[in-house]
Design an enzyme around this catalytic site. Structure first.
Site, PDB file in Angstrom:
ATOM      1  N   CYS A   1       0.831  -1.476  -0.053  1.00  0.00           N
ATOM      2  CA  CYS A   1      -0.023   0.094  -0.121  1.00  0.00           C
ATOM      3  C   CYS A   1       0.796   1.289   0.032  1.00  0.00           C
ATOM      4  O   CYS A   1       1.932   1.241   0.801  1.00  0.00           O
ATOM      5  CB  CYS A   1      -0.797   0.029   1.202  1.00  0.00           C
ATOM      6  SG  CYS A   1      -1.981   1.311   1.474  1.00  0.00           S
TER       7      CYS A   1
ATOM      8  N   HIS B   1     -10.246   1.421   1.353  1.00  0.00           N
ATOM      9  CA  HIS B   1      -9.845   2.610   1.563  1.00  0.00           C
ATOM     10  C   HIS B   1     -10.916   3.530   1.747  1.00  0.00           C
ATOM     11  O   HIS B   1     -10.871   4.376   2.693  1.00  0.00           O
ATOM     12  CB  HIS B   1      -8.752   3.122   0.408  1.00  0.00           C
ATOM     13  CG  HIS B   1      -7.565   2.588   0.615  1.00  0.00           C
ATOM     14  ND1 HIS B   1      -6.731   3.194   1.722  1.00  0.00           N
ATOM     15  CD2 HIS B   1      -6.697   1.966  -0.111  1.00  0.00           C
ATOM     16  CE1 HIS B   1      -5.391   2.704   1.891  1.00  0.00           C
ATOM     17  NE2 HIS B   1      -5.267   1.830   0.771  1.00  0.00           N
TER      18      HIS B   1
HETATM   19 ZN    ZN Z   1      -3.642   0.847  -0.174  1.00  0.00          ZN
END
Ligand code: ZN
Length: 191
Positions: A91, A137
């Site tokens: 990420c 997210h």
């Molecule tokens: Zn991410």
């Protein structure tokens, strides 16, 4: 605009649907693509640039010259999930950290494009994993919340390191307090 790292509070923000696709949003998306390519990522959600907008972008080629792979997902909704598969994820808000996450093997996702057109994709492999990671997210959910037990055990000190780094930056004045950041997110969201 910059990609923020854990534990910036925007990463825990649950974004409300976008009500209007306008020039502002198009500019934000364009800048998100630039930041994503610079960071060599394949996906980026608005939370990661500290914006409370329900939008994420993808380019699985990670290559800015492969424009046909660019997809913008506005107000995405995962309609169906099938099977499970475990795989490694990273990420851009946790640079350099990778861990295993169990995800649905196949998903059907619906979203709006920047032109306001509704589209639906049935995805598997990397694409399915990426849209699940990015959709999370938008709800303030991070891949560290879904790590396998062994990955979590291994990465806990790294995660704690990101957190203390962010607190240090706040103490140095590089970022406002959590409370001030949340107020700004709420302000942006109500516009
Ligand atoms: Zn991410």
């Amino acid at each position: 605009m910059e990609i923020v790292q854990y534990s910036h509070p925007a990463l825990r923000w649950k974004s409300q649907p976008i009500r209007e696709i306008n020039a502002d949003l198009r500019r934000v998306v364009e800048e998100m693509f630039e930041l994503m390519y610079a960071a060599k990522g394949i996906g980026l959600a608005a939370n990661q640039v500290a914006l409370p907008y329900r939008v994420f972008i993808l380019n699985l080629s990670a290559d800015k010259d492969v424009k046909e792979e660019e997809i913008v997902f506005i107000n995405p909704e995962i309609l169906r999930r099938k099977g499970t598969t475990e795989g490694e994820e990273g990420c851009l808000s946790f640079p350099g950290m990778y861990g295993n996450v169990k995800r649905a093997a196949k998903v059907t996702i619906e979203a709006f494009s920047l032109k306001g057109e509704c589209f639906e994709y049935s995805l598997d492999d990397l694409a399915a994993r990426a849209v699940q990671h990015e959709s999370d997210h938008l709800d303030g959910v991070l891949f560290i919340d879904r790590l396998t037990e062994s990955s979590l055990r291994e990465l806990s000190p790294v995660i704690a390191g990101f957190e203390s780094q962010f607190r240090r930056w706040q103490a140095e004045g590089r970022y406002p307090s959590d409370e001030a950041i949340r107020q700004e997110l709420a302000r942006l969201e109500s516009r």
